[in-house]
Scaffold this motif. Structure first.
Motif, PDB file in Angstrom:
ATOM      1  N   LEU A 115       8.020   9.277  15.857  1.00 60.66           N
ATOM      2  CA  LEU A 115       8.548  10.129  14.692  1.00 60.66           C
ATOM      3  C   LEU A 115       8.280   9.792  13.149  1.00 60.66           C
ATOM      4  CD1 LEU A 115      10.157  12.692  13.655  1.00 60.66           C
ATOM      5  CD2 LEU A 115      12.288  11.425  14.047  1.00 60.66           C
ATOM      6  N   ARG A 116       8.316   8.526  13.186  1.00 59.13           N
ATOM      7  CA  ARG A 116       8.408   7.814  11.833  1.00 59.13           C
ATOM      8  C   ARG A 116       6.748   7.827  11.441  1.00 59.13           C
ATOM      9  NH1 ARG A 116       9.315   1.498  11.390  1.00 59.13           N
ATOM     10  NH2 ARG A 116       7.685   1.631  12.949  1.00 59.13           N
ATOM     11  N   LYS A 117       5.874   7.511  12.508  1.00 57.35           N
ATOM     12  CA  LYS A 117       4.294   7.543  12.236  1.00 57.35           C
ATOM     13  C   LYS A 117       4.212   8.903  11.955  1.00 57.35           C
ATOM     14  CE  LYS A 117       0.252   6.147  14.650  1.00 57.35           C
ATOM     15  NZ  LYS A 117      -0.353   5.739  16.011  1.00 57.35           N
ATOM     16  N   GLU A 118       4.689  10.088  12.449  1.00 57.71           N
ATOM     17  CA  GLU A 118       4.225  11.267  12.319  1.00 57.71           C
ATOM     18  C   GLU A 118       4.736  11.869  10.690  1.00 57.71           C
ATOM     19  OE1 GLU A 118       6.329  15.577  13.356  1.00 57.71           O
ATOM     20  OE2 GLU A 118       6.264  14.234  14.813  1.00 57.71           O
ATOM     21  N   ARG A 119       6.170  11.575  10.537  1.00 57.10           N
ATOM     22  CA  ARG A 119       6.549  11.681   9.332  1.00 57.10           C
ATOM     23  C   ARG A 119       5.937  10.946   7.913  1.00 57.10           C
ATOM     24  NH1 ARG A 119       8.782  16.101   8.456  1.00 57.10           N
ATOM     25  NH2 ARG A 119       9.593  15.161   6.566  1.00 57.10           N
ATOM     26  N   VAL A 120       5.438   9.737   8.187  1.00 50.77           N
ATOM     27  CA  VAL A 120       4.663   8.999   7.215  1.00 50.77           C
ATOM     28  C   VAL A 120       3.484   9.663   7.032  1.00 50.77           C
ATOM     29  CG1 VAL A 120       3.514   6.957   6.878  1.00 50.77           C
ATOM     30  CG2 VAL A 120       5.760   7.047   7.612  1.00 50.77           C
ATOM     31  N   ASP A 145       0.034  12.987   3.370  1.00 52.64           N
ATOM     32  CA  ASP A 145      -0.956  14.261   3.594  1.00 52.64           C
ATOM     33  C   ASP A 145      -0.245  15.461   2.293  1.00 52.64           C
ATOM     34  OD1 ASP A 145      -3.228  15.900   4.652  1.00 52.64           O
ATOM     35  OD2 ASP A 145      -1.700  17.208   5.222  1.00 52.64           O
ATOM     36  N   PHE A 146       1.015  15.438   2.605  1.00 52.04           N
ATOM     37  CA  PHE A 146       1.540  16.645   1.603  1.00 52.04           C
ATOM     38  C   PHE A 146       1.311  16.418   0.473  1.00 52.04           C
ATOM     39  CE2 PHE A 146       5.292  18.359  -0.542  1.00 52.04           C
ATOM     40  CZ  PHE A 146       5.102  19.539  -0.143  1.00 52.04           C
ATOM     41  N   VAL A 147       1.286  15.124  -0.219  1.00 55.39           N
ATOM     42  CA  VAL A 147       1.193  14.751  -1.582  1.00 55.39           C
ATOM     43  C   VAL A 147      -0.375  14.267  -1.906  1.00 55.39           C
ATOM     44  CG1 VAL A 147       3.417  13.956  -1.971  1.00 55.39           C
ATOM     45  CG2 VAL A 147       1.721  12.294  -1.141  1.00 55.39           C
ATOM     46  N   GLY A 148      -1.352  14.404  -0.968  1.00 54.80           N
ATOM     47  CA  GLY A 148      -2.743  14.346  -0.846  1.00 54.80           C
ATOM     48  C   GLY A 148      -2.945  12.757  -1.367  1.00 54.80           C
ATOM     49  N   LEU A 149      -2.459  11.886  -0.399  1.00 53.71           N
ATOM     50  CA  LEU A 149      -2.830  10.634  -0.682  1.00 53.71           C
ATOM     51  C   LEU A 149      -3.336   9.846   0.651  1.00 53.71           C
ATOM     52  CD1 LEU A 149       0.256   8.998  -2.703  1.00 53.71           C
ATOM     53  CD2 LEU A 149      -2.086   9.269  -3.461  1.00 53.71           C
ATOM     54  N   THR A 150      -3.708  10.652   1.509  1.00 55.27           N
ATOM     55  CA  THR A 150      -3.943  10.199   2.879  1.00 55.27           C
ATOM     56  C   THR A 150      -5.189   9.299   2.919  1.00 55.27           C
ATOM     57  OG1 THR A 150      -3.076  12.126   3.965  1.00 55.27           O
ATOM     58  CG2 THR A 150      -4.480  10.816   5.266  1.00 55.27           C
ATOM     59  N   ASP A 151      -6.205   9.717   1.855  1.00 58.35           N
ATOM     60  CA  ASP A 151      -7.551   9.125   1.852  1.00 58.35           C
ATOM     61  C   ASP A 151      -7.201   7.584   1.082  1.00 58.35           C
ATOM     62  OD1 ASP A 151      -8.683  11.026   2.824  1.00 58.35           O
ATOM     63  OD2 ASP A 151      -9.373  11.995   0.999  1.00 58.35           O
ATOM     64  N   SER A 205       0.838  -1.164   0.279  1.00 64.99           N
ATOM     65  CA  SER A 205       0.028  -0.007   0.112  1.00 64.99           C
ATOM     66  C   SER A 205       0.884   1.169   0.018  1.00 64.99           C
ATOM     67  CB  SER A 205      -0.865  -0.164   1.184  1.00 64.99           C
ATOM     68  OG  SER A 205      -0.100   0.183   2.317  1.00 64.99           O
ATOM     69  N   GLY A 206       0.256   2.383  -0.277  1.00 65.31           N
ATOM     70  CA  GLY A 206       1.218   3.823  -0.370  1.00 65.31           C
ATOM     71  C   GLY A 206       1.599   3.959   1.207  1.00 65.31           C
ATOM     72  N   GLU A 207       1.009   3.693   2.033  1.00 62.40           N
ATOM     73  CA  GLU A 207       1.497   3.876   3.426  1.00 62.40           C
ATOM     74  C   GLU A 207       2.542   2.921   3.885  1.00 62.40           C
ATOM     75  OE1 GLU A 207      -1.433   2.968   6.510  1.00 62.40           O
ATOM     76  OE2 GLU A 207      -0.577   4.681   7.676  1.00 62.40           O
ATOM     77  N   GLU A 208       2.370   1.380   3.446  1.00 61.60           N
ATOM     78  CA  GLU A 208       3.524   0.527   3.702  1.00 61.60           C
ATOM     79  C   GLU A 208       4.678   1.039   2.849  1.00 61.60           C
ATOM     80  OE1 GLU A 208       0.745  -3.476   4.338  1.00 61.60           O
ATOM     81  OE2 GLU A 208       1.333  -2.792   2.487  1.00 61.60           O
ATOM     82  N   LYS A 210       0.872   7.663  -8.441  1.00 63.22           N
ATOM     83  CA  LYS A 210       2.149   6.856  -8.162  1.00 63.22           C
ATOM     84  C   LYS A 210       3.034   7.889  -8.158  1.00 63.22           C
ATOM     85  CE  LYS A 210       0.800   2.642 -10.432  1.00 63.22           C
ATOM     86  NZ  LYS A 210       0.853   1.677 -11.410  1.00 63.22           N
ATOM     87  N   ARG A 211       3.222   8.988  -9.160  1.00 61.41           N
ATOM     88  CA  ARG A 211       4.303   9.920  -9.154  1.00 61.41           C
ATOM     89  C   ARG A 211       4.300  10.856  -7.709  1.00 61.41           C
ATOM     90  NH1 ARG A 211       8.401   9.654 -12.251  1.00 61.41           N
ATOM     91  NH2 ARG A 211       7.538   8.702 -14.188  1.00 61.41           N
ATOM     92  N   ARG A 212       3.183  10.956  -7.147  1.00 66.94           N
ATOM     93  CA  ARG A 212       2.934  11.541  -5.858  1.00 66.94           C
ATOM     94  C   ARG A 212       3.553  10.689  -4.693  1.00 66.94           C
ATOM     95  NH1 ARG A 212      -2.634  13.347  -5.125  1.00 66.94           N
ATOM     96  NH2 ARG A 212      -3.476  12.317  -7.068  1.00 66.94           N
ATOM     97  N   LEU A 213       3.314   9.379  -4.783  1.00 66.85           N
ATOM     98  CA  LEU A 213       3.714   8.489  -3.984  1.00 66.85           C
ATOM     99  C   LEU A 213       5.374   8.463  -3.899  1.00 66.85           C
ATOM    100  CD1 LEU A 213       3.559   6.364  -1.763  1.00 66.85           C
ATOM    101  CD2 LEU A 213       3.054   4.735  -3.541  1.00 66.85           C
TER     102      LEU A 213
END
Lengths: 419, 281
Positions: B107-112, B117-123, B89-92, B137-140
């Protein structure tokens, strides 16, 4: 049609330009078939050099003479030892069989009447295919003694005189039999003298008795044929699983993730070790699953579970190391996968994982020690039914771990970040 | 931030990078432009430590060369080829590379979470990457490059094959990163991207730096003249000039203009003027 030919030409051109692919399409089959041809050639010409150990409990001139005769046979490679050592040699897989000449063997072989010569053979249970050949070789050799006796009138005279002396001196032989034999044997002596030079060929004398004896420790019997076949099957399972991991490094490279990993503060050793560990865990899981199925479905009961765990670990470690080495060799997923399987199949062939070593040509037998498959089979069988002691397990396990670590180190040396 | 001095690299007889020197300042977006085979990728690969230079030196942030892992982890890379694990997954994906960079725990959790969120993939963070569109994929790819907050970000053709919306989103992201203090090296074939984003641009060819300056200065120096194209009753006219407004006034004084347009020199003109119009291998 034009399109069809264009597609064909394109694929052939691509094949010719992929060096590794070209090797596996053209060169490897030649090597492979040459190897198979050699093995099958060895198979057709029956066994050559079955490794046996002879125990002489008779310790007579005749038994010594018989051993020398065996040593002269092409079909056997003969070593000598006392019974305990010989049994251990077979159990540890160092020799295929033990041939025991019991007390009285020489006398029985020399005499025409009475008990036939008796030989005991103790076979490695995993090499039963060779037992028929061995029995045939021994029977032929024992009959040669009888044949020689009938073709040598002086020896026959001597043998008849010795027999007459014994019969006359015998106190427990019934008089009727004594009478018959003391009449018959001088007649036979006269008959033999009347035969032309070279004597009579062959004879209808008692068949030598070859008895198969158990040389395994009492608690280490294979309870069924699966007990013997499953360790080999498990090794194939481990090899297959490891081969699957061989392409993962190439995938990292071709998908660009290796570049990302390069950015991270991790070294080549960590990357290769990480992949190796994943491969090791998977292969161990596969081996565990196989033995669980074997235990519940095929009633395969290892003689020692701790030894089995040690053996499985060492075998898995060995093939993981080899696959990590092979994984850095491939440039494409296809070539990495091809290299992996080709090398593993070769190792299996050389190591006796496909055809018993005894059927292979001498030169192949002599290089079988370099095949980890041979040591893997030995370690697994040692844990499953050969009932190896910890000390006996050290050699195969050390060889396996050594090959694995060495392969990993060579792979690490050959690992380049850029393709 | 990034200092390249007399960098050299040969592949056989082919000189890929030829005594290239370059200074990229902290907090700037630097565009590295050049035709195919000019030496851009080789330069980038040496900068990230993938290739060892035959000569010269690279210093990052005054801390040392990218051979040093501690220095290397100050770099983030978004390669042209998507460097992601499709079956994760994107998060993984982001979490894995964050771990590789030595991040752990909260820290890792926060940065991930921040990177996604920065690239708009949270959802869509729990969806497999294989289910993402090309733009996602480019944003990931970008999220993975920035999750460890690198001081130097190398973006190699980061907008190839994406739709205008995703491209715009990536531009916004890059500008935001600059505002946050990151230094960005941007390689692209799209001149309008470089013109829009880059504070300075370097144009290389045959492994050598041909020109290096701000976009305006490069256009001024190498863009050539503007072109005035006008349609009149007497016929069409095209005039190359350094004073297009003056030329238009002259035309209007002598004839009736039906339509006209002015083609100002841009980065593409600079690029073609410096590297030539011949096709490259």
């Amino acid at each position: 049609m034009q399109q069809l030919l264009a597609l064909t030409a394109k694929d052939l051109r691509m094949l010719a330009r992929d060096k590794v692919g070209f090797f596996f399409a053209f060169i490897f089959p030649i090597l492979y078939s040459s190897l198979f041809g050699s093995i099958m050639g060895g198979l057709r010409s029956a066994s050559k050099g079955i490794d046996v150990v002879v125990v002489d409990e008779d310790k007579t001139k005749d038994s010594e003479k018989f051993i020398v005769e065996l040593e002269g046979l092409e079909e056997l490679k003969v070593a000598r030892a006392d019974k305990a050592d010989a049994q251990d040699m077979v159990r540890l897989g160092k020799k295929r069989a033990m041939i025991l000449l019991p007390e009285g063997f020489g006398r029985a072989r020399r005499q025409m009447f009475g008990n036939p010569p008796h030989v005991e053979i103790g076979l490695d249970p995993s090499r039963l295919a060779e037992s028929g050949i061995l029995q045939g070789v021994l029977t032929a050799q024992l009959y040669k003694g009888v044949q020689r006796m009938f073709s040598d009138s002086a020896a026959m005279d001597k043998q008849i005189d010795e027999s007459l002396q014994e019969i006359r001196a015998s106190k427990d032989m019934d008089p009727a039999t004594k009478m018959t034999l003391t009449t018959f044997l001088p007649g036979l002596k006269t008959f033999m003298r009347s035969l032309p030079e070279g004597g009579m060929q062959g004879g209808g004398f008692p068949q030598p008795k070859i008895e198969q004896v158990d040389i395994m420790r009492s608690e280490s019997h294979p309870t069924n044929s699966y007990q013997i076949s499953f360790p080999q099957g498990c090794i194939w399972g481990i090899m297959g699983c490891a081969a699957g991991f061989g392409i993962t490094l190439v995938v990292e490279r071709t998908h660009g993730t290796l570049v990302r990993l390069r950015m991270a503060p991790v070294g080549r050793a960590q990357i290769l070790a990480g992949k190796g560990l994943a491969c090791l865990i998977t292969t161990l899981a596969v081996a565990t699953l196989l033995f669980t199925v074997a235990a519940f479905v095929f009633e395969v009961r290892p003689s020692s579970y701790p030894m089995l765990i040690v053996a499985m670990f060492c075998v898995a470690l060995c093939f993981v190391g080899i696959m990590m080495f092979l994984s850095v060799m491939g440039k494409t997923e296809q070539s990495a996968g091809g290299i992996g399987w080709a090398i593993l199949v070769l190792m299996a062939m050389i190591g006796g994982g496909m055809i018993p070593l005894a059927f292979m040509p001498e030169w192949l037998q002599s290089i079988s020690d370099i095949s980890p498959v041979k040591w893997s089979i030995l370690a697994m069988e040692g844990a499953v039914w050969r009932n190896f002691s910890p000390a006996e397990m050290v050699t195969p396990c050390a060889v396996l771990v050594g090959i694995g670590v060495l392969s990993f180190c060579i792979g690490l040396k050959a690992f380049k970040w850029e393709s | 931030m990034l200092h390249l001095k007399n960098l050299r690299k040969k592949f056989g007889d082919n000189v890929a990078v030829d005594h290239l020197s370059l200074d990229i300042h902290k907090g700037e977006i630097f565009g590295l432009l050049g035709p195919n085979g000019a030496g851009k990728t080789t330069t980038v690969n040496m900068t990230v430590g993938l290739l060892k230079p035959d000569g010269g030196g690279i210093t990052i942030n005054g801390e040392g060369s990218p051979e040093d892992p501690k220095v290397r982890c100050r770099i983030g890379v978004a390669t042209q080829a998507l460097a992601i694990y499709e079956e994760m997954s994107g998060e993984e994906n982001v979490r894995f590379f964050a771990t590789m960079q030595g991040l752990g725990g909260a820290l890792r959790k926060e940065r991930v979470a921040w990177a996604l969120d920065f690239v708009g993939l949270t959802d869509r963070r729990r969806d497999k990457a294989s289910q993402y569109s090309g733009g996602m994929k480019r944003r990931l790819n970008l999220a993975i490059a920035i999750v460890h907050k690198p001081a130097l970000l190398l973006l190699d053709e980061p907008t190839v094959g994406v739709d205008p919306q995703s491209r715009n989103a990536i531009f916004e992201n890059i500008l935001t990163l600059r505002e946050q203090g990151a230094t960005v090296v941007y390689t692209t074939h799209y001149m309008e991207e470089a013109q829009r984003l880059c504070d300075r641009v370097g144009i290389i060819d045959h492994g050598k730096m041909l020109a290096l300056d701000t976009v305006d200065a490069l256009i001024e120096a190498h863009g050539g003249e503007s072109r005035v194209i006008a349609k009149r009753a007497e016929g069409n006219v095209e005039i190359s000039t350094s004073d297009p407004l003056g030329e238009l006034q002259k035309l209007q004084a002598t004839s009736t203009l039906q339509t006209f347009r002015v083609e100002w020199p841009d980065l593409e003109h600079v690029f073609l003027n410096l590297t030539g119009r011949s096709l490259r291998d």
